[in-house]
Write an enzyme that holds these catalytic residues in place. Structure first.
Site, mmCIF file in Angstrom:
data_model
loop_
_atom_site.group_PDB
_atom_site.id
_atom_site.type_symbol
_atom_site.label_atom_id
_atom_site.label_comp_id
_atom_site.label_asym_id
_atom_site.label_seq_id
_atom_site.Cartn_x
_atom_site.Cartn_y
_atom_site.Cartn_z
ATOM 1 N N SER A 33 36.918 34.756 47.601
ATOM 2 C CA SER A 33 35.896 35.749 47.270
ATOM 3 C C SER A 33 35.370 35.704 45.845
ATOM 4 C CB SER A 33 36.420 37.158 47.572
ATOM 5 O OG SER A 33 36.578 37.329 48.953
ATOM 6 N N SER B 298 33.564 37.574 48.767
ATOM 7 C CA SER B 298 33.021 38.920 48.871
ATOM 8 C C SER B 298 32.507 39.484 47.543
ATOM 9 C CB SER B 298 34.098 39.866 49.420
ATOM 10 O OG SER B 298 35.198 39.951 48.532
ATOM 11 N N LYS C 195 33.116 44.712 40.252
ATOM 12 C CA LYS C 195 32.990 44.770 41.712
ATOM 13 C C LYS C 195 33.350 46.184 42.185
ATOM 14 C CE LYS C 195 34.693 42.122 45.733
ATOM 15 N NZ LYS C 195 35.567 40.973 46.110
#
Length: 304
Positions: free
Chosen positions: A179, A155, A80
């Site tokens: 997330s 996310s 990420k």
């Protein structure tokens, strides 16, 4: 070799150990798939071909010498875009950090690399990790595997998409209020939300440091266990079954968590509880009405 893209990380690791899979060929297979994929610009923020190729070559050499560092040595994964990596942009999905290039790896990236994991690149995410939808009009909105025109959940949106679309064997994301769990669920993956403090946050762009956690997104539970071990530099938990849980006592929360639950997840949850009981554990229903207030005010807690 295209089937490697849909193979579990654990099975790829076993293939490397048995000499059936060359880590360099494995890396190039994933890299080529990414570079030619029509949705790549919505999934990956930037690739790390030089680093990944060097890591794959080192993994190949270790495999040939019988000196592999872990079960996932040589397996390509995505990160990420809030995990620092030396010399590579880390912008956390926001133009506010555009051009930010850290000098050193995040601690978990350094640990995982030391155990042989191969870096494919950085995945798109909700801006500054503050959204459970995965929508990001500032950089890119990753696709959902069940509807490429829809959001993938956030996310860790690109992290989930990278695995679900066969563009990474596993992914590393973060979870503050869902997330990892939300995009994993929406993309038919396994997401592990770790306990706060279990994995170090050094070198991770923060959202709410008291709540931020790091966790993998994978194809199955075995992969999640192996990824957790790689991130913390330890050995994976036993995966041979539950064994004897006699004398163990578990609390099954009934407040809020079961509200509006679809039949399929509810059935899977009930089955998991029964498996615990069958292994000898005592499972006690727990009502906790006092959490209803904090749950409704979670957004405020994360921003204060």
């Amino acid at each position: 070799m295209d089937e490697w893209r849909w193979t579990s990380a654990a099975d790829l690791g076993r293939g490397i150990a048995a000499g059936r899979i060359d880590p360099v060929e494995l890396f190039e297979t994933f890299l080529s798939a990414i570079e030619t994929h029509e949705l790549k610009d919505r999934i990956y923020a930037r690739l790390t071909p030089e680093r990944g190729r060097a890591e794959a070559e080192a993994a190949r050499d270790r495999a040939r010498r019988g000196a592999r560092l872990s079960d996932l040595d040589g397996v390509p994964v995505s990160w990420k875009d809030l995990f620092d990596s030396a010399g590579v942009g880390t912008e956390a999905g926001t133009r506010l950090l555009e051009g930010r290039v850290p000098e050193r790896d995040a601690r978990v990236l350094k640990t995982a690399s030391a155990l042989g994991l191969v870096s494919l690149g950085k995945t798109h995410m909700s801006e500054l990790a503050f959204s459970g939808l995965g929508l990001n009009p500032m950089t890119a909105t990753p696709p959902c595997v069940n509807d490429a025109g829809a959001v993938s959940g956030g996310s860790s949106s690109g992290a989930a998409a990278s695995v679900a679309f066969g563009l990474a064997a596993a992914a590393v994301g973060s979870d503050t209020g869902g997330s990892v769990r939300v995009p994993a669920a929406w993309n038919d993956l396994v997401g592990l939300k770790t306990t706060a403090g279990r994995l170090p946050l050094a070198g991770v762009v923060p959202l709410a440091e008291k709540f931020d956690t790091i966790g993998p997104l994978c194809r199955n539970v075995e992969d999640a266990a192996l990824m957790l071990a790689a991130l913390e530099g330890g050995s994976p938990c036993g995966l041979g079954g539950m064994g004897d849980l006699k004398g163990r006592r578990f609390g099954a929360l009934t407040t809020i968590v079961m509200d509006d639950l679809r039949p399929e997840p509810a059935a899977a949850y009930a089955e998991a509880v029964e498996r615990l009981r069958a292994a000898g554990a005592e499972v006690v229903p727990v009502e906790a009405p006092e959490i209803e207030g904090p749950m409704s005010e979670a957004g405020v807690l994360y921003t204060t």
